[in-house]
Design a protein around this motif. Sequence first.
Motif, short mmCIF file in Angstrom:
data_model
loop_
_atom_site.label_atom_id
_atom_site.label_comp_id
_atom_site.label_asym_id
_atom_site.label_seq_id
_atom_site.Cartn_x
_atom_site.Cartn_y
_atom_site.Cartn_z
N ASN A 1 2.92 21.82 22.55
CA ASN A 1 4.30 22.03 22.08
C ASN A 1 4.42 23.30 21.25
O ASN A 1 5.41 24.03 21.36
CB ASN A 1 4.77 20.82 21.27
N GLU A 2 3.43 23.59 20.43
CA GLU A 2 3.44 24.83 19.64
C GLU A 2 3.40 26.05 20.54
O GLU A 2 4.15 27.02 20.33
CB GLU A 2 2.26 24.86 18.68
N ILE A 3 2.55 26.01 21.55
CA ILE A 3 2.43 27.14 22.47
C ILE A 3 3.71 27.31 23.27
O ILE A 3 4.21 28.44 23.44
CB ILE A 3 1.21 26.96 23.40
N ALA A 4 4.28 26.21 23.75
CA ALA A 4 5.53 26.28 24.52
C ALA A 4 6.68 26.79 23.65
O ALA A 4 7.50 27.59 24.11
CB ALA A 4 5.88 24.91 25.09
N ALA A 5 6.73 26.36 22.40
CA ALA A 5 7.78 26.84 21.49
C ALA A 5 7.64 28.34 21.25
O ALA A 5 8.64 29.07 21.20
CB ALA A 5 7.73 26.07 20.17
N ALA A 6 6.40 28.80 21.09
CA ALA A 6 6.18 30.24 20.89
C ALA A 6 6.60 31.02 22.14
O ALA A 6 7.20 32.10 22.03
CB ALA A 6 4.71 30.51 20.57
N ALA A 7 6.31 30.48 23.33
CA ALA A 7 6.71 31.16 24.57
C ALA A 7 8.23 31.20 24.67
O ALA A 7 8.81 32.23 25.08
CB ALA A 7 6.11 30.45 25.78
N ASN B 1 4.26 35.92 30.08
CA ASN B 1 4.08 35.20 28.82
C ASN B 1 3.94 33.70 29.08
O ASN B 1 3.12 33.03 28.45
CB ASN B 1 5.25 35.49 27.88
N GLN B 2 4.73 33.17 30.01
CA GLN B 2 4.62 31.74 30.34
C GLN B 2 3.26 31.44 30.97
O GLN B 2 2.64 30.42 30.65
CB GLN B 2 5.75 31.32 31.28
N LEU B 3 2.79 32.30 31.84
CA LEU B 3 1.47 32.10 32.44
C LEU B 3 0.37 32.17 31.38
O LEU B 3 -0.59 31.39 31.42
CB LEU B 3 1.22 33.14 33.55
N ALA B 4 0.51 33.09 30.44
CA ALA B 4 -0.46 33.18 29.35
C ALA B 4 -0.43 31.91 28.50
O ALA B 4 -1.48 31.42 28.06
CB ALA B 4 -0.20 34.42 28.49
N ALA B 5 0.77 31.38 28.27
CA ALA B 5 0.89 30.14 27.49
C ALA B 5 0.24 28.98 28.23
O ALA B 5 -0.45 28.16 27.63
CB ALA B 5 2.36 29.84 27.21
N ILE B 6 0.45 28.90 29.54
CA ILE B 6 -0.17 27.84 30.34
C ILE B 6 -1.69 27.97 30.27
O ILE B 6 -2.40 26.97 30.11
CB ILE B 6 0.33 27.90 31.80
N LYS B 7 -2.19 29.19 30.38
CA LYS B 7 -3.63 29.42 30.29
C LYS B 7 -4.17 28.98 28.92
O LYS B 7 -5.21 28.34 28.83
CB LYS B 7 -3.95 30.90 30.53
#
Length: 177
Positions: A63-69, A162-168
């Motif tokens: 959730n933190e990573i998704a919010a940052a993205a 950025n979304q791909l980096a967040a998924i990674k």
Amino acid sequence: MINKIAVALSALILAVIAILMWAAFHFYGTSVEADGKVTQLQSDNDLQTLTISTQSLNFQRSNEIAAAADKYAVKITGDSQEREIEYRTILKAEPTCALPIPADIANGLYDYANRLRSSAMYADSSQPVKAAVSATTSQRITYCQAVLWIDPLLTLIDQGNNQLAAIKKIEETRASH
């Protein structure tokens, strides 16, 4: 007669001792078995607690990573819109702004954009694909329109990266736990 009583009393005492020994071994075995079950249940509870806490940590981190993205996407979209306003202001003074780009290039760009849009839509056999039934455009693009397409497209690529980096990052977090 005293011998008979003594023998009977000895037999009775031996029987009571045998019963008490059997009871002691029986209840000791039951106690050991119950202790083993308690140990196994405690181990299961500890494992379940660890699993739940790991999942909770993974959800929180995801959730933190998704919010940052999402925050990054909002920021770069706003920056792109500001640049578009700036570019429009600059292009108003450009005398060649209304010149069309060659028709083959314009048609290729429109076709490619429509294919991308169609492939991104959900397949629903009960509904027609919106991109396929939209009004036919003139297939004409001016140089200024092309310039105004570039920054939003680059912004979308940046958002996608950025979304791909967040998924990674989420996958790395999940793999490390």
